[in-house]
Design an enzyme around this catalytic site. Sequence first.
Site, PDB file in Angstrom:
ATOM      1  N   THR A  60       0.835  -1.198   0.000  1.00  0.00           N
ATOM      2  CA  THR A  60       0.000   0.000   0.000  1.00  0.00           C
ATOM      3  C   THR A  60       0.871   1.250   0.000  1.00  0.00           C
ATOM      4  O   THR A  60       2.044   1.197   0.352  1.00  0.00           O
ATOM      5  CB  THR A  60      -0.903   0.067   1.253  1.00  0.00           C
ATOM      6  OG1 THR A  60      -0.072   0.187   2.423  1.00  0.00           O
ATOM      7  CG2 THR A  60      -1.777  -1.179   1.370  1.00  0.00           C
ATOM      8  N   ILE A  61       0.266   2.357  -0.383  1.00  0.00           N
ATOM      9  CA  ILE A  61       0.842   3.668  -0.064  1.00  0.00           C
ATOM     10  C   ILE A  61       0.172   4.070   1.240  1.00  0.00           C
ATOM     11  O   ILE A  61      -1.058   4.059   1.353  1.00  0.00           O
ATOM     12  CB  ILE A  61       0.613   4.709  -1.178  1.00  0.00           C
ATOM     13  CG1 ILE A  61       1.137   6.091  -0.724  1.00  0.00           C
ATOM     14  CG2 ILE A  61      -0.829   4.790  -1.631  1.00  0.00           C
ATOM     15  CD1 ILE A  61       1.085   7.166  -1.804  1.00  0.00           C
ATOM     16  N   SER A  62       0.965   4.372   2.234  1.00  0.00           N
ATOM     17  CA  SER A  62       0.433   4.678   3.560  1.00  0.00           C
ATOM     18  C   SER A  62      -0.452   5.917   3.530  1.00  0.00           C
ATOM     19  O   SER A  62      -0.374   6.752   2.620  1.00  0.00           O
ATOM     20  CB  SER A  62       1.576   4.904   4.554  1.00  0.00           C
ATOM     21  OG  SER A  62       2.302   3.728   4.772  1.00  0.00           O
ATOM     22  N   SER A  91       5.219   3.106  -3.692  1.00  0.00           N
ATOM     23  CA  SER A  91       4.838   4.011  -4.780  1.00  0.00           C
ATOM     24  C   SER A  91       5.927   5.008  -5.127  1.00  0.00           C
ATOM     25  O   SER A  91       5.889   5.637  -6.184  1.00  0.00           O
ATOM     26  CB  SER A  91       3.576   4.782  -4.389  1.00  0.00           C
ATOM     27  OG  SER A  91       3.870   5.694  -3.342  1.00  0.00           O
ATOM     28  N   HIS A 123      11.635  -5.413  -3.093  1.00  0.00           N
ATOM     29  CA  HIS A 123      12.101  -6.726  -3.559  1.00  0.00           C
ATOM     30  C   HIS A 123      11.220  -7.320  -4.653  1.00  0.00           C
ATOM     31  O   HIS A 123      11.495  -8.410  -5.132  1.00  0.00           O
ATOM     32  CB  HIS A 123      12.290  -7.713  -2.394  1.00  0.00           C
ATOM     33  CG  HIS A 123      11.065  -7.981  -1.576  1.00  0.00           C
ATOM     34  ND1 HIS A 123      11.068  -8.837  -0.511  1.00  0.00           N
ATOM     35  CD2 HIS A 123       9.814  -7.505  -1.645  1.00  0.00           C
ATOM     36  CE1 HIS A 123       9.863  -8.879   0.027  1.00  0.00           C
ATOM     37  NE2 HIS A 123       9.092  -8.077  -0.644  1.00  0.00           N
ATOM     38  N   ASP A 174      16.302  -7.254  -1.342  1.00  0.00           N
ATOM     39  CA  ASP A 174      15.610  -7.613  -0.105  1.00  0.00           C
ATOM     40  C   ASP A 174      16.008  -6.631   0.989  1.00  0.00           C
ATOM     41  O   ASP A 174      17.080  -6.743   1.581  1.00  0.00           O
ATOM     42  CB  ASP A 174      15.964  -9.045   0.301  1.00  0.00           C
ATOM     43  CG  ASP A 174      15.105  -9.556   1.456  1.00  0.00           C
ATOM     44  OD1 ASP A 174      14.453  -8.735   2.134  1.00  0.00           O
ATOM     45  OD2 ASP A 174      15.086 -10.783   1.674  1.00  0.00           O
ATOM     46  N   THR A 253       8.021  -8.842   4.525  1.00  0.00           N
ATOM     47  CA  THR A 253       8.052 -10.293   4.464  1.00  0.00           C
ATOM     48  C   THR A 253       8.780 -10.785   3.225  1.00  0.00           C
ATOM     49  O   THR A 253       9.352 -10.005   2.460  1.00  0.00           O
ATOM     50  CB  THR A 253       6.601 -10.833   4.484  1.00  0.00           C
ATOM     51  OG1 THR A 253       6.612 -12.253   4.593  1.00  0.00           O
ATOM     52  CG2 THR A 253       5.843 -10.431   3.230  1.00  0.00           C
ATOM     53  N   GLN A 258       4.563 -11.887  -0.327  1.00  0.00           N
ATOM     54  CA  GLN A 258       4.000 -10.592  -0.686  1.00  0.00           C
ATOM     55  C   GLN A 258       3.347 -10.642  -2.049  1.00  0.00           C
ATOM     56  O   GLN A 258       2.281 -10.059  -2.268  1.00  0.00           O
ATOM     57  CB  GLN A 258       5.072  -9.512  -0.655  1.00  0.00           C
ATOM     58  CG  GLN A 258       4.513  -8.107  -0.887  1.00  0.00           C
ATOM     59  CD  GLN A 258       5.533  -7.020  -0.690  1.00  0.00           C
ATOM     60  OE1 GLN A 258       6.508  -7.201   0.016  1.00  0.00           O
ATOM     61  NE2 GLN A 258       5.316  -5.886  -1.328  1.00  0.00           N
TER      62      GLN A 258
END
Length: 263
Positions: A60-62, A91, A123, A174, A253, A258
């Site tokens: 997500t974009i926070s 993003s 990643h 990563d 993760t 993901q």
Amino acid sequence: MAWACSSSTNAGLIDNLAANEILSTPRIIDAFKQVDRAHFVPDTGGAYEDSPQYIGNGATISAPHMHAHATETLSSSLLPGAKVLDVGCGSGYLLAVFHHLVSPPSSSASTSEKQGHVLGIEHIPTLSRLSTTNLQKNPLTASALLSPSLPPSSPTAHALNSPSKPSIQVLTADGRLGSPDDATPESGWDVIHVGAAAPTMPEKLVEQLALGGKMFVPVGPDGGDQSVWLVEKALDGEVKKDRLFGVRYVPLTEREKQESASW
């Protein structure tokens, strides 16, 4: 009062964040106003809502208020010439904000102020490309964006140890393991921002902090109790870790987990 910050314009959103004292530092407010959130979200109709948006691949974009909290927390280290690592840059929105903060003021005539460097890590290649594409939408960040086709070790690709050259770079790696050795400043990172919740404190990132550096990192299990921590490394190398507040972030993760995640 983050829920009261939504607006129909980018300037209105930032003004509301300031009115609710989520943003308070003038230079931070100015940096946010220079970055149009509509360039970094898939649903431009909701670009100025104070809520997260799904951008694909479990990321997500926070919400704007979380980006504001993070930047204000790190503001004393986000200075011209600083070297900044954004793990899980998604993003690319905060890369743009950070770039404005670590660049010398355009009105400055001082030759002593250096251009900082901002490195974003994802990643998942799709998200790395998304960050790059979004950063190309604004001429100021597009001109500072380094070619993703160049290897990190190329002197043309970045200027980590020669900060007089402007640079924003996005790498596919990563981030749980820190930045790659050939893309890490010799003195470490002045600022590290982590955009997803690590299950435990990411010690490799703590190691990569420069003396005097700061890290904003959410820590906690996926779906469980999570908190934002401020990690500070003193000039003598002593590390201080302070819990700031509870949050709910997507997990930091494995790539496979993901990629298969859904919103």
